[in-house]
Write a protein that holds these residues in place. Structure first.
Motif, PDB file in Angstrom:
ATOM      1  N   ASN A  35       0.805  -1.225   0.000  1.00 20.96           N
ATOM      2  CA  ASN A  35       0.000   0.000   0.000  1.00 20.96           C
ATOM      3  C   ASN A  35       0.835   1.270   0.000  1.00 20.96           C
TER       4      ASN A  35
ATOM      5  N   THR B 202       0.074   2.610  -5.908  1.00 25.95           N
ATOM      6  CA  THR B 202       0.849   1.931  -4.889  1.00 25.95           C
ATOM      7  C   THR B 202       1.766   0.915  -5.582  1.00 25.95           C
TER       8      THR B 202
ATOM      9  N   ASN C 154       1.690  -2.200  -5.154  1.00 26.17           N
ATOM     10  CA  ASN C 154       0.819  -3.309  -5.545  1.00 26.17           C
ATOM     11  C   ASN C 154       0.095  -2.989  -6.853  1.00 26.17           C
TER      12      ASN C 154
END
Length: 549
Positions: free
Chosen positions: A24, A36, A38
């Protein structure tokens, strides 16, 4: 019997690592887009999946023409995940030049951003693509993801990643596999593609970060916000790509992307995103200081977050360095040196060591730098010599150019064509380019020496010194000068001012004032174009003279 597998490494592991352990954490900020680690990794996976579906993988080259937008890192890492090699293209190339780069790199596909009315990038690249039958795929990134492709048969980026999986198993690549081909500026002849390996770029990112860590406190390095790097140098350039994007992402920091350098937007971004580090070339720093001065801006509060300012691309005048230190009190300012062929960083003013203005510091770990004379012998301390470099950062070679590679890399040493000196503590100063050297009346004149002095004149905003043809001395020294706003200065006044401060054989006899000087995409002054303009003037003058008789 134990089976030994060859070491594998892939640059995409940089974002995969942080996507796993700090998913995150913000990785990319570009305008209103925030990704982010991810999200960046999943987006790159979608690109990689469709590239693999289309048959792309190890041994293939994929071109990318895009300004500093979120698309660039997404597509870059998507290409790398498949094992293919990325070929970033200068967004200022014209169609004929695009065609040359696509053919020379043997790119099988090209991703291009749509562009703007001022720079219709997709149209320019499409024209170059049409001239390159070997490049079979064109994918267009539109400003609005819901827009259709402006060209028949070409998919938009949204269509390209549609219905693709967020998961992808990255292709293992060997350390010596090519990751990126970066094209040199082509100061002589056609541009050549420097093949940089996964190991080249991985180690250069790691070592560059390590020698700058002393500028940051623990909270910036490991805290929730972390290091925020502002990137205005183009990502298709080696400094923006490696020394900023890869270096900061490797450290788990956030990269704030600006498509172009504009002083007001740089200041606003520094304040809004709590920027901790920024890298520019000297011309950018001049423009930034001018903007601050003309608008009477108070930038003292930025030092609460801003810790490191870096410069590269061209030698920074000492006068400029002192003005930066005065304006951004308490902020470290350091110079580095390198070339596309060296991944790029070779030397840097290590933050934890004593800083010497006017030098580009000392060699990176696992990198050797020497100065040699015309016979290939090392020169003594304080003596000028050509800079040669050996180490982890030296390119694999020029793509499909074995002769040019053998000429540039001899016995493992890369011959830069730059002239430098070492002091007694091993600090390197770049004096000039061997090709920029002016030979006046049998004396070697180094333009930077003259530029350093001229830059201190209160009326001068920007200056470049070149050699121009002269019957008496072979070459004469010419100063190409841009004045500050509302400043007044004549050639005679500047010539007399120079005579009092520069040796008799070095001060400029020829002076011309310009509205602006030609710059490349990174803000570096293009002396080659200035010299070509001078040659054009000479030809026109000779033609006019012939017509008189």
């Amino acid at each position: 019997m134990i089976e030994h597998r060859a070491t594998t490494i892939n640059l995409a592991n940089i974002i995969e690592h942080h996507a796993r352990f700090k998913p995150n954490k913000t990785a990319i900020v570009a305008g209103g887009v925030r990704l982010t680690f991810n999200e960046l990794n999943k987006a790159a996976n979608r690109v990689a999946n469709n590239l693999k579906n289309l048959g792309f993988g190890c041994g293939d080259n994929v071109a990318l023409s895009c300004p500093n937008l979120e698309y660039f890192p997404i597509i870059l890492f998507g290409i790398l995940k498949t094992g293919a090699c990325a070929v970033p293209l200068n967004i200022l190339l014209m169609s004929r030049e695009v065609a040359y780069h696509l053919k020379d790199s043997e790119a099988k596909a090209v991703f291009v951003f749509e562009g703007t009315s001022n720079l219709p990038l997709a149209e320019i690249v499409k024209n170059g693509f049409d001239e390159t039958p070997s490049c079979e795929n064109l994918f267009v990134m539109t400003a609005n993801p819901s827009d259709k492709s402006p060209f028949d048969g070409a998919k938009t980026f949204s269509e390209f990643v549609e219905n693709q999986s967020n998961e992808f198993e990255t292709q293992p690549t060997a350390p010596d596999d090519s990751a990126v081909i970066l094209y040199t500026s082509g100061t002589t002849g056609q541009p050549k593609g420097a093949e940089l390996t996964h190991l080249n770029l991985f180690l250069n990112a790691i070592f560059t970060r390590e020698i700058t860590l002393a500028a940051f406190d623990k909270e910036q390095l490991f805290g929730a916000s972390g290091m925020n790097q502002l990137i205005t140098l183009p990502l298709f350039h080696s400094t923006g790509l490696t020394a900023q994007l890869l270096t900061n992402l490797w450290g788990g920091g956030c990269c704030v992307l600006l498509p172009r350098f504009e002083p007001e937007k740089v200041i606003n971004a520094m304040r809004r995103e709590k920027i901790s580090s920024w890298t520019g070339v000297p011309t950018m720093y001049w423009a930034l200081l001018k903007h601050i001065e003309e608008n009477n801006l108070d930038v003292s509060e930025m030092s609460e977050n801003l810790r490191l300012l870096s410069s590269g691309g061209a030698p920074m005048p000492v006068e400029l360095m002192l003005k930066i230190k005065e304006t951004f009190a308490g902020v470290a300012i350091s110079e580095g040196y390198g070339l596309s062929e060296t991944s790029p960083v070779a030397t840097y003013n290590h933050v934890e060591l004593a800083h010497k203005p006017g030098t580009v510091g000392q060699a990176l770990p696992a990198c050797e730098v020497r100065l040699i004379d015309e016979n290939g012998e090392q020169v003594s301390t304080g003596t000028r010599g050509e800079v040669v470099i050996r180490g982890h950062n030296i390119m694999k070679g020029y793509y499909k150019r074995p002769d040019a590679t053998r000429e540039a890399i001899r016995d493992g040493w890369f011959y830069t064509g730059d002239v430098g000196t070492f002091d007694n503590e091993g600090y390197l100063s770049i004096v000039d380019r061997t090709k920029d050297l002016i030979l006046r009346g049998g004396y070697n004149i180094y333009p930077r020496e003259v530029e350093e002095v001229l830059a201190t004149h209160p009326a001068i905003s920007l200056v470049a010194v070149i050699g121009v043809p002269c019957k008496k001395y072979g070459e004469e020294i010419k100063a190409c000068v841009v004045l500050k706003a509302d400043a007044k200065l004549t050639a005679d006044e500047l010539r007399e001012w120079s005579r009092e401060r520069i040796a008799a054989n070095k001060y400029p006899r020829v002076i011309e004032f310009y509205e602006s000087l030609p710059l490349n995409a990174t803000g570096k002054i293009l002396k080659r174009e200035l010299r070509e303009m001078e040659i054009g003037k000479t030809k026109n003058a000779n033609q006019n003279a012939r017509e008189l008789f």
